[in-house]
Design an enzyme around this catalytic site. Structure first.
Site, PDB file in Angstrom:
ATOM      1  N   SER B  23     -26.042 -38.785 -27.998  1.00 49.64           N
ATOM      2  CA  SER B  23     -26.271 -40.129 -27.861  1.00 49.64           C
ATOM      3  C   SER B  23     -27.602 -40.458 -27.823  1.00 49.64           C
ATOM      4  CB  SER B  23     -25.636 -40.913 -26.809  1.00 49.64           C
ATOM      5  OG  SER B  23     -24.479 -40.279 -26.111  1.00 49.64           O
ATOM      6  N   GLY B  24     -28.214 -39.963 -29.107  1.00 51.95           N
ATOM      7  CA  GLY B  24     -29.628 -40.486 -29.360  1.00 51.95           C
ATOM      8  C   GLY B  24     -29.662 -42.117 -29.287  1.00 51.95           C
ATOM      9  N   THR B  25     -30.231 -42.679 -28.282  1.00 52.04           N
ATOM     10  CA  THR B  25     -29.589 -43.876 -27.595  1.00 52.04           C
ATOM     11  C   THR B  25     -30.603 -44.947 -27.251  1.00 52.04           C
ATOM     12  OG1 THR B  25     -27.674 -43.036 -26.946  1.00 52.04           O
ATOM     13  CG2 THR B  25     -28.720 -44.635 -25.468  1.00 52.04           C
ATOM     14  N   THR B  26     -30.309 -46.219 -26.904  1.00 51.69           N
ATOM     15  CA  THR B  26     -31.099 -47.137 -25.995  1.00 51.69           C
ATOM     16  C   THR B  26     -30.070 -47.425 -24.996  1.00 51.69           C
ATOM     17  OG1 THR B  26     -32.281 -47.750 -28.199  1.00 51.69           O
ATOM     18  CG2 THR B  26     -32.712 -48.844 -26.147  1.00 51.69           C
ATOM     19  N   GLY B 155     -34.517 -44.509 -27.626  1.00 48.86           N
ATOM     20  CA  GLY B 155     -34.885 -45.836 -28.344  1.00 48.86           C
ATOM     21  C   GLY B 155     -35.907 -46.411 -27.284  1.00 48.86           C
TER      22      GLY B 155
END
Lengths: 242, 222
Positions: B23-26, B155
């Site tokens: 979950s490359g994520t913000t 992010g």
């Protein structure tokens, strides 16, 4: 080809470090192209990424060369700019010689093939996958000098996601509107599924007998209303996600 | 330019194994007078392919405690399962609902003791009658820090300036919600590993409200 050294002293040329295969830094993602009844069309988004960062959101990755050719580039943007410098130099040469010679898409494609293969053979490639389109012509050249021509072409993620769509929906007698809609569909799927894509796109066309033209960038409509999207999945009964 | 990491350093910030889903994520959580607001994007990526464009990264741990997940999807799902289980046990043994502090420290313990094998950054947030709204940031390594405005995920690097500039103490519920939505939109606009829709969750004394904002109606971008 001209080479620039950092100093104007000719003897410095021997001491500049030798270049080797690099890695791309500022990159563009897919380019998609197709032939339609009456011309050829290319589409690409206007994003150049810096690794995973969406750094330049108004990059122009499709450009005209001369009057009747358009080129779309994916990969390292600085290498594309260098290629454009060279090609625009040739176009200016045509003006200066004033002998009636004008390059067409097929000859630009051949020329780029030679350049890309030469650079690859020196282990210092121009890190691009290019799509060249012009009157009745649609061709591909990549960073190692592979070339082919077809009725529709895509680079990068597009070769996985757009090509199946094109194989299913392309016909030789597409009207301009249908061709545009098909390209938009491809770029929309790419925006959904490619981490390095943007929904701001440009479409370029070379219609039979007319000059190449690249549209202004515009935003694609996207659909986020699927039934599964709105419902939450992180509740107590679930596994906490997905 | 020196401050920008080279792509070879940023393309795998969580040291994911090839094929592992991230979950490359913000993610973000902010307490306000009366509760907390949690927010997250919805993109799950395997390398540069979007494996799921509308996932739910806000997991429920107990009735009033949630956590935002970032990093390896497998690791955070396992973590969430464990913490949920332990919290249920805790509530049975102590006879009362778990506090946010307990949930956060349970999460911290597991993250810390397994720090060599986990790639997970979580934000635990919720409401309990003892300390009202609270937010705990638990990054890689298992540090646990209570914060007034917690952001996390790949992010988040793009919105440190924005959140520093826009955050105010004692905002109301709607103001905090707008702040979270705006910040996450900005992160999604710049981070290739974040995108899709924004999911928010507001936890107060009166209960839980979940909302989603479609990707074409974001306050900013994409």
């Amino acid at each position: 080809m001209s080479t620039l050294s950092f100093s104007l002293d000719p003897s410095a040329a021997q001491t500049t470090p030798s270049q080797r295969t690099q890695y791309p830094i500022v990159t563009g993602t897919s380019v998609v192209g197709l032939k339609y009844k009456g011309g050829v069309m290319l589409a690409a988004d206007t994003l150049c990424s810096y690794g995973s960062m969406a750094k330049y959101k108004d990059a122009r990755r499709i450009r005209t060369v001369g009057t009747n050719t358009i080129i779309g580039a994916s990969g390292e943007y600085s290498d594309f700019q260098s290629i454009m410098d060279t090609l625009e130099g040739h176009t200016q040469d045509d003006v200066n010689y004033d002998d009636g010679h004008k390059s067409d898409a097929k000859s630009i494609h051949s020329y780029l093939r030679a350049i890309m293969y030469q650079r690859r053979s020196k282990m210092n490639p121009l890190w691009n996958d290019l799509v060249i389109a012009g009157s009745g012509f649609l061709g591909y050249v990549d960073k190692i000098g592979t070339t082919y021509e077809d009725d529709f072409i895509a680079t990068g993620f597009g070769s996985y996601l757009a090509i199946p769509i094109l194989r299913s929906k392309w016909r030789p007698d597409l009207t301009e509107g249908e061709a545009r809609a098909l390209l938009e569909d491809c770029l929309r799927v790419l925006f959904y599924r490619d981490c390095r894509a943007l929904n701001r796109i440009q479409i370029a066309k070379v219609a039979e007998g007319e000059t190449g033209v690249v549209s202004e960038p515009y935003e694609l409509e996207t659909n986020w209303e699927g039934a599964g999207f709105e419902s939450t999945k992180g509740g107590m009964e679930g596994d906490g996600g997905w | 330019m020196a401050s920008l990491l080279h792509p070879s350093q940023t393309s795998n910030p969580y040291n994911l194994k090839p094929g592992e889903v991230s979950s490359g994520t913000t993610i973000m959580a902010v307490p306000f007078k009366g509760g907390v607001v949690l927010g997250a994007d919805s993109r799950v990526s395997t390398g540069t392919y979007v494996a799921n464009r509308a996932s739910d990264k806000i997991a429920q741990l107990t009735e009033n405690i949630f956590c935002c997940r970032s990093g390896s999807a497998a690791d955070t799902q396992a973590l969430t399962d464990y913490v949920k289980f332990y919290l249920q046990q805790w509530e049975v043994e102590s006879g009362r609902p778990a506090t946010v502090k307990v949930a956060a420290h349970l999460m911290r313990k597991i993250c810390y003791q397994n720090k060599d094998n986990l790639s997970a950054g979580v934000i635990v947030a919720g409401w309990d009658p003892v300390s009202k709204g609270q937010v705990y940031n638990i990054p890689l390594g298992g540090t646990c820090i209570e914060m007034k405005c917690a952001i996390g995920g790949s992010g988040s690097t793009y919105i440190y300036g924005l959140t520093d500039a826009l955050y105010k103490e004692n905002m109301g519920k709607q103001e905090t919600l707008d702040f979270v939505k705006k910040s996450i939109s900005h992160a999604m606009a710049r981070d290739g590993s974040s995108g899709g829709i924004i999911r928010t969750c507001v936890v107060t004394e009166d209960g839980v409200e979940r909302e989603y904002i479609p990707g074409n109606k974001l306050p900013y971008g994409p």
